[in-house]
Design an enzyme around this catalytic site. Structure first.
Site, mmCIF file in Angstrom:
data_model
loop_
_atom_site.group_PDB
_atom_site.id
_atom_site.type_symbol
_atom_site.label_atom_id
_atom_site.label_comp_id
_atom_site.label_asym_id
_atom_site.label_seq_id
_atom_site.Cartn_x
_atom_site.Cartn_y
_atom_site.Cartn_z
ATOM 1 N N LYS A 198 44.545 49.988 46.941
ATOM 2 C CA LYS A 198 45.145 49.149 45.894
ATOM 3 C C LYS A 198 45.740 47.914 46.553
ATOM 4 O O LYS A 198 46.601 48.018 47.429
ATOM 5 C CB LYS A 198 46.233 49.926 45.145
ATOM 6 C CG LYS A 198 46.896 49.119 44.032
ATOM 7 C CD LYS A 198 47.936 49.954 43.306
ATOM 8 C CE LYS A 198 48.631 49.165 42.203
ATOM 9 N NZ LYS A 198 49.644 49.974 41.511
ATOM 10 N N ARG A 208 51.650 44.221 33.747
ATOM 11 C CA ARG A 208 53.108 44.308 33.865
ATOM 12 C C ARG A 208 53.787 43.915 32.568
ATOM 13 O O ARG A 208 54.842 44.448 32.226
ATOM 14 C CB ARG A 208 53.573 43.448 35.043
ATOM 15 C CG ARG A 208 53.142 44.036 36.386
ATOM 16 C CD ARG A 208 53.427 43.131 37.556
ATOM 17 N NE ARG A 208 52.895 43.713 38.796
ATOM 18 C CZ ARG A 208 52.625 43.036 39.895
ATOM 19 N NH1 ARG A 208 52.853 41.729 39.937
ATOM 20 N NH2 ARG A 208 52.143 43.642 40.951
ATOM 21 N N LYS A 221 55.101 42.943 45.962
ATOM 22 C CA LYS A 221 54.746 44.304 46.371
ATOM 23 C C LYS A 221 53.917 44.317 47.658
ATOM 24 O O LYS A 221 53.200 45.280 47.939
ATOM 25 C CB LYS A 221 54.004 45.009 45.232
ATOM 26 C CG LYS A 221 54.835 45.075 43.945
ATOM 27 C CD LYS A 221 54.205 45.956 42.883
ATOM 28 C CE LYS A 221 55.111 46.052 41.661
ATOM 29 N NZ LYS A 221 54.614 47.026 40.654
ATOM 30 N N LYS A 252 41.300 49.176 43.542
ATOM 31 C CA LYS A 252 41.963 48.377 42.517
ATOM 32 C C LYS A 252 42.474 47.081 43.138
ATOM 33 O O LYS A 252 43.127 47.138 44.181
ATOM 34 C CB LYS A 252 43.137 49.169 41.924
ATOM 35 C CG LYS A 252 43.876 48.441 40.800
ATOM 36 C CD LYS A 252 45.046 49.271 40.289
ATOM 37 C CE LYS A 252 45.780 48.516 39.175
ATOM 38 N NZ LYS A 252 46.955 49.264 38.685
ATOM 39 N N SER A 278 43.935 44.400 34.259
ATOM 40 C CA SER A 278 44.308 43.591 33.096
ATOM 41 C C SER A 278 43.903 42.133 33.219
ATOM 42 O O SER A 278 43.460 41.517 32.243
ATOM 43 C CB SER A 278 45.813 43.695 32.876
ATOM 44 O OG SER A 278 46.532 43.257 34.030
ATOM 45 N N TYR A 317 39.745 48.586 29.880
ATOM 46 C CA TYR A 317 40.287 48.419 28.534
ATOM 47 C C TYR A 317 39.173 48.188 27.520
ATOM 48 O O TYR A 317 39.396 48.267 26.315
ATOM 49 C CB TYR A 317 41.292 47.262 28.520
ATOM 50 C CG TYR A 317 42.411 47.463 29.514
ATOM 51 C CD1 TYR A 317 43.477 48.302 29.228
ATOM 52 C CD2 TYR A 317 42.378 46.846 30.767
ATOM 53 C CE1 TYR A 317 44.488 48.521 30.149
ATOM 54 C CE2 TYR A 317 43.385 47.045 31.694
ATOM 55 C CZ TYR A 317 44.435 47.892 31.388
ATOM 56 O OH TYR A 317 45.434 48.099 32.312
#
Length: 331
Positions: A198, A208, A221, A252, A278, A317
């Site tokens: 990731k 988020r 991060k 990811k 997303s 999605y």
């Protein structure tokens, strides 16, 4: 002078029947995992502005969505909670509350749609007052204390009936700790799909927003998610997680990291998945909404790319729309 090609490769592209006969990969509803956002209340839907067409659903409507997904041939649904900000703390205690949104949704879905597999997210950011995937001490995301919290979270999800747990936190040693805890607690059949590679990506922004972590996040991060320049490090993380007991692995984001998807599958030969995140979804939606691309064709082409790269499936999605097209005989 007439030139005669030695090999006429176009012969096999001449008709739909010939193209189907020699097609190297297929896209099936079995390949789709649908991420769904859960919110509190009853009969509630909330639009996610940065993800047109994606909504948060209260638990009752999430159960209905799971039933519809199963009827459409989607075999796995993945839950992400939108946690009330008042429940977010520095120690993330809501993450292992048996009655938190995710755990209530797991039980409700398994009671009404037992044949659909429920996947969960194992990371602290939905419950963290500082928006991070681990516990923060003096500005540092601490590893081992975070792993202890993640194990408690994972055990609560396993007890609620989750079929697949998706540790997405990228803390060192968390897969081994979870697997040991599962064995000790009798959850020997609980499956782990590790977010093994990731990356610290710019493509997560709309997600988020969807889980309410954007405003809470302090800093970035990069100390725990992978550097986008590093492919070999990604492979090392996959190898480690498999050694520690992961059953499946994930890359990811998805499309910007198709090279990693291919290398993971070629190197390890294990069930390999990608998350069409997303930002990837939002870009296709926005371009289609402006009439710049054919959204339906771009959606299906993007999903086919994962299969061609070697993925066994994809979290997307687009899953309900893609499933409807596949069942209608899309080519």
């Amino acid at each position: 002078m007439t030139f005669t090609p030695a090999s006429r490769l176009r012969r096999l592209r001449r008709t739909p029947a010939l193209r189907a006969l020699v097609r190297e990969d297929r896209l099936s509803t079995d390949d789709l995992i649908w991420p769904v956002f859960v919110c509190d209340g009853e009969g509630i839907t909330q639009e996610v502005a940065s993800m047109p067409g994606v909504i948060r659903r209260s638990v009752d409507l999430t159960v209905e969505a799971a039933a519809e997904a199963h009827a459409a041939g989607i075999r796995v649904i993945c839950l992400f909670p939108y946690t009330d900000p008042s429940l977010k703390t520095d120690l993330c205690e809501e993450a292992w509350n048996p009655e938190n949104l995710s755990n209530r949704a797991i039980r409700a879905i398994k009671a009404e749609v037992p044949d659909i597999a429920v996947m969960t997210d194992v990371a602290l950011d939905p419950y963290n007052a500082q928006g991070h995937d681990g516990i923060v001490r003096d500005g540092v995301i601490v590893n081992d204390e975070s792993v202890a919290a993640l194990v408690k979270m994972a055990l609560a999800q396993a007890e609620a009936g989750a079929d697949i747990l998706g540790p997405s936190d990228m803390m060192d040693g968390r897969i081994a700790a979870m697997r040991e805890a599962f064995e000790g607690a009798g959850y020997i059949d609980t499956t782990i799909m590790s977010y093994a590679a990731k990356y610290a990506s710019a493509f997560y922004g709309p997600f988020r927003d969807a889980v309410g972590a954007s405003g809470a996040l302090k800093g970035d991060k990069k100390t725990y998610q992978l550097d986008p320049f590093n492919a070999e490090e990604g492979l090392r993380c996959v190898a480690r997680d498999l050694d520690e007991g992961a059953d499946m692995v994930m890359v990811k984001p998805g499309m910007p990291y198709l090279d990693l998807c291919h290398r993971v599958k070629e190197t390890f030969g294990v069930p390999t998945y990608a998350y069409q995140v997303s930002g990837e979804y939002a870009m296709i939606r926005a371009a289609a909404g402006n009439g710049w691309i054919d959204g339906e064709k771009a959606m299906m082409e993007s999903l086919m790319a994962f299969r061609r790269a070697g993925c066994d499936g994809v979290l997307t999605y687009f899953a309900p729309e893609a499933a409807a097209l596949i069942r209608a005989g899309w080519e």
